[in-house]
Design a protein around this motif. Structure first.
Motif, PDB file in Angstrom:
ATOM      1  N   VAL A  82       0.866  -1.181   0.000  1.00 14.01           N
ATOM      2  CA  VAL A  82       0.000   0.000   0.000  1.00 14.01           C
ATOM      3  C   VAL A  82       0.900   1.229   0.000  1.00 14.01           C
ATOM      4  N   ARG A 151     -12.708   4.937  -1.926  1.00 11.01           N
ATOM      5  CA  ARG A 151     -12.413   4.975  -0.492  1.00 11.01           C
ATOM      6  C   ARG A 151     -13.583   5.654   0.207  1.00 11.01           C
ATOM      7  N   VAL A 164      -4.407   9.657  14.700  1.00 11.22           N
ATOM      8  CA  VAL A 164      -4.343   8.442  13.881  1.00 11.22           C
ATOM      9  C   VAL A 164      -5.740   7.859  13.603  1.00 11.22           C
ATOM     10  N   THR A 206      -3.728   1.670  15.456  1.00  8.51           N
ATOM     11  CA  THR A 206      -3.650   1.225  16.863  1.00  8.51           C
ATOM     12  C   THR A 206      -5.003   0.754  17.413  1.00  8.51           C
ATOM     13  N   GLY A 242      -4.611  -1.123  10.525  1.00  9.87           N
ATOM     14  CA  GLY A 242      -4.980  -0.502  11.793  1.00  9.87           C
ATOM     15  C   GLY A 242      -4.932  -1.353  13.034  1.00  9.87           C
ATOM     16  N   LEU A 243      -4.652  -2.663  12.889  1.00 11.46           N
ATOM     17  CA  LEU A 243      -4.658  -3.504  14.091  1.00 11.46           C
ATOM     18  C   LEU A 243      -3.535  -3.065  15.048  1.00 11.46           C
ATOM     19  N   GLU A 278      -4.560  -4.063   4.906  1.00 11.46           N
ATOM     20  CA  GLU A 278      -3.401  -3.184   4.734  1.00 11.46           C
ATOM     21  C   GLU A 278      -2.614  -3.024   6.027  1.00 11.46           C
ATOM     22  N   PRO A 279      -2.113  -4.100   6.595  1.00 11.52           N
ATOM     23  CA  PRO A 279      -1.414  -3.953   7.870  1.00 11.52           C
ATOM     24  C   PRO A 279      -0.049  -3.294   7.714  1.00 11.52           C
ATOM     25  N   GLY A 280       0.279  -2.441   8.644  1.00  5.93           N
ATOM     26  CA  GLY A 280       1.628  -1.888   8.735  1.00  5.93           C
ATOM     27  C   GLY A 280       2.189  -2.276  10.099  1.00  5.93           C
ATOM     28  N   ARG A 317       7.455   9.130  18.062  1.00  2.53           N
ATOM     29  CA  ARG A 317       6.090   8.800  18.460  1.00  2.53           C
ATOM     30  C   ARG A 317       5.729   9.279  19.871  1.00  2.53           C
ATOM     31  N   TYR A 378       6.690   3.122  12.036  1.00  6.02           N
ATOM     32  CA  TYR A 378       6.553   4.570  12.227  1.00  6.02           C
ATOM     33  C   TYR A 378       7.642   5.129  13.133  1.00  6.02           C
ATOM     34  N   MET A 382       9.720   7.740  10.289  1.00  5.60           N
ATOM     35  CA  MET A 382       9.395   9.118  10.682  1.00  5.60           C
ATOM     36  C   MET A 382      10.617   9.829  11.262  1.00  5.60           C
TER      37      MET A 382
HETATM   38  N1  LLP Z   1      -3.933   1.790   5.168  1.00  5.23           N
HETATM   39  C1  LLP Z   1      -4.094   3.128   5.196  1.00  5.23           C
HETATM   40  C2  LLP Z   1      -4.955   3.748   4.218  1.00  5.23           C
HETATM   41  C3  LLP Z   1      -3.446   3.888   6.178  1.00  5.23           C
HETATM   42  O1  LLP Z   1      -3.623   5.198   6.211  1.00  5.23           O
HETATM   43  C4  LLP Z   1      -2.611   3.256   7.131  1.00  5.23           C
HETATM   44  C5  LLP Z   1      -1.914   4.011   8.159  1.00  5.23           C
HETATM   45  C6  LLP Z   1      -2.470   1.856   7.049  1.00  5.23           C
HETATM   46  C7  LLP Z   1      -3.142   1.150   6.066  1.00  5.23           C
HETATM   47  C8  LLP Z   1      -1.611   1.075   8.018  1.00  5.23           C
HETATM   48  O2  LLP Z   1      -2.105   1.159   9.319  1.00  5.23           O
HETATM   49  P1  LLP Z   1      -1.448   0.267  10.484  1.00  5.23           P
HETATM   50  O3  LLP Z   1      -1.795  -1.174  10.208  1.00  5.23           O
HETATM   51  O4  LLP Z   1       0.005   0.503  10.459  1.00  5.23           O
HETATM   52  O5  LLP Z   1      -2.071   0.784  11.719  1.00  5.23           O
HETATM   53  N2  LLP Z   1       2.374   7.515  12.472  1.00  5.23           N
HETATM   54  C9  LLP Z   1       1.333   6.912  13.272  1.00  5.23           C
HETATM   55  C10 LLP Z   1       0.494   5.957  12.476  1.00  5.23           C
HETATM   56  C11 LLP Z   1      -0.107   6.586  11.242  1.00  5.23           C
HETATM   57  C12 LLP Z   1      -0.906   5.575  10.435  1.00  5.23           C
HETATM   58  C13 LLP Z   1      -1.290   6.149   9.123  1.00  5.23           C
HETATM   59  N3  LLP Z   1      -2.028   5.280   8.285  1.00  5.23           N
HETATM   60  C14 LLP Z   1       1.972   6.231  14.483  1.00  5.23           C
HETATM   61  O6  LLP Z   1       3.174   6.345  14.655  1.00  5.23           O
HETATM   62  O7  LLP Z   1       1.283   5.622  15.289  1.00  5.23           O
END
Ligand code: LLP
Length: 429
Positions: A82, A151, A164, A206, A242-243, A278-280, A317, A378, A382
């Motif tokens: 992504v 979206r 977030v 989160t 977002g998990l 879309e996990p990060g 963070r 992140y 960052m």
């Molecule tokens: N998909 C979309 C459209 C997103 O905007 C994001 C994260 C993800 C997937 C991945 O989300 P995850 O699985 O990593 O939660 N800098 C912040 C987090 C910002 C997240 C932005 N979008 C932090 O350090 O907590």
């Protein structure tokens, strides 16, 4: 099991190797990031197993960590990607991701980047009226029809820090359902440029309750029904990332990838959809520590400070979101070390420069190793060079050891001290 463990001897281990020994062996000075490759594998495997029986794409959110070696490894394991900028798209291509498993997302995508996306054949999310115009224009320039997802902003509260949260109705991301018909008509008006293939939402980051994902998926499936009723053959439901993860290290039981997928599985199957996630963070955060050295200890007023060489420049963070990341020393402290409450701070000229507040720790000696946990997501991505601090090196442990035996000779062999490449700025040209 987890890659970082504190053993009875008081040392912190990463995959069976003492972090202290890694510090002594690392060619670069601290602070540095230390990753476990086996932990990346385990995290990926949790998603892969959870998704068994579904048609799916795991789209790794590159913004969480864009280290090229890590990207290549995740691609090799089977991830898609992504992307939120042209450079992330270029980096994904450089890492060898299959464009058909990539999703270009964002509320301010630039026309020139959309042209590249159209040319490469990645999925593109429509985020607004002007974005739709730009995507259609990019398709004409590239001479390719673009597979698009809408979206939709489902207005489900993710119950996370406001910075977030993305899926509530006043967010800058996505389109509101009131406008759905306008967008469907606009897509129909561009039959040569746009092919609507799915719907996307991303609620925030989160998130620690899977019901939130379920609520959103129910709404999204209703939108998909409405869209299909108008003759669109759409197959993809993208429920975003977002998990959350266990930043507090309290041992609390948090939802796993399996819990997340199980909560939407029946819905997805009932509509014969391909699921994109879309996990990060949940793929990469817990695979890494920021390893620092203690510069000294001081007291002012009622506050005790541990001053380390790492700072908000490497890991922002805590300063930016008041985020908690667990902190511990890598070696046993002296038997007479007093336990006190410390703020763990860096050398940067800002009072916001802290890695942790009010942490109970044994008073460390100068030079002691101190890690900030869960630094894989992140953190490096960052990092800045504020105060002209250098971007920290990144190392990974490639293999895991089963016993806790420290042996420097073996360490040199096993620990691949790997100064990773960060984003190659030449890519931007
Ligand atoms: N998909 C979309 C459209 C997103 O905007 C994001 C994260 C993800 C997937 C991945 O989300 P995850 O699985 O990593 O939660 N800098 C912040 C987090 C910002 C997240 C932005 N979008 C932090 O350090 O907590």
């Amino acid at each position: 099991r987890h890659c970082f463990t504190k053993s009875d001897d008081g040392y912190l281990y990463c995959e069976g190797l003492r972090v202290q020994d890694v510090m002594e062996t690392a060619v670069e000075r601290s602070p540095f990031y230390l990753y476990s490759k086996p932990q990346i594998n385990r995290n990926f495997e949790a998603y892969r197993e959870a998704l068994e029986g579904l048609n799916s794409i795991i789209g790794y959110a590159i913004k969480a960590n864009n280290n090229l070696k890590i990207l290549e490894h995740l691609r090799m394991l089977g991830c898609g990607a992504v992307l939120v900028s042209g450079n992330e798209l270029r980096l994904a291509l450089k890492a060898g991701f299959d464009p058909k498993r990539c999703i270009f997302n964002g509320n301010g995508k630039l026309l020139e980047d959309l042209v590249l996306a159209a040319h490469e054949g990645v999925f593109v999310n429509i985020d607004s009226e002007f974005d739709l115009d730009n995507i259609a224009y990019a398709a004409r320039i590239a001479g390719k029809k673009v597979n698009v997802l809408l979206r939709i902003n489902p207005d489900v509260d993710p119950q996370v820090h406001a910075y977030v949260a993305t899926g509530n109705k006043n967010s800058k991301f996505g389109i509101r359902n009131e406008k759905l018909q306008w967008f469907l008509d606009a897509v129909k008006a561009h039959p040569d440029e746009l092919k609507l293939v799915g719907a996307h939402c991303h609620l925030g980051s989160t998130i620690t309750k899977v019901d939130i994902f379920r609520d959103a998926a129910v709404l999204m499936v209703n939108y998909i029904d409405q869209i299909r009723d108008q003759g669109f053959e759409i197959d993809y439901l993208n429920i975003g990332g977002g998990l959350g993860i266990d930043y507090y290290h309290t041992g609390a039981v948090l939802p796993t990838p399996r819990d997340l997928i199980d909560t939407v599985r029946e819905l997805v199957l009932s509509r014969d959809l391909n699921l994109i996630i879309e996990p990060g963070r949940s793929l990469i955060a817990n695979t890494c520590c920021l390893v620092n050295r203690v510069t000294g200890v001081k007291t002012n007023g009622t506050k005790n400070f541990i001053v380390i060489d790492g700072s908000m420049s490497e890991l922002i963070r805590p300063s930016l979101y008041g985020a908690y990341q667990h902190i511990e020393l890598v070696s046993p402290s002296l038997p007479d070390a007093e336990i006190s409450t410390f703020d763990v701070v860096g050398p940067v000229c800002e009072s916001a420069d802290f890695l942790g507040k009010d942490r109970e720790l044994p008073t460390p000696e100068r030079g002691a190793g101190l890690v900030v946990h869960d630094a894989g997501a992140y953190c490096m991505s960052m990092a800045s060079t504020y105060n002209l601090k250098m971007r920290p090196p990144e190392y990974w442990l490639k293999v895991m050891r089963h016993d806790h035996v420290s042996n420097l000779g073996l360490l040199r062999f096993i620990v691949i001290i790997f100064p990773f490449l960060s984003v190659d700025l030449a890519l931007a040209q």
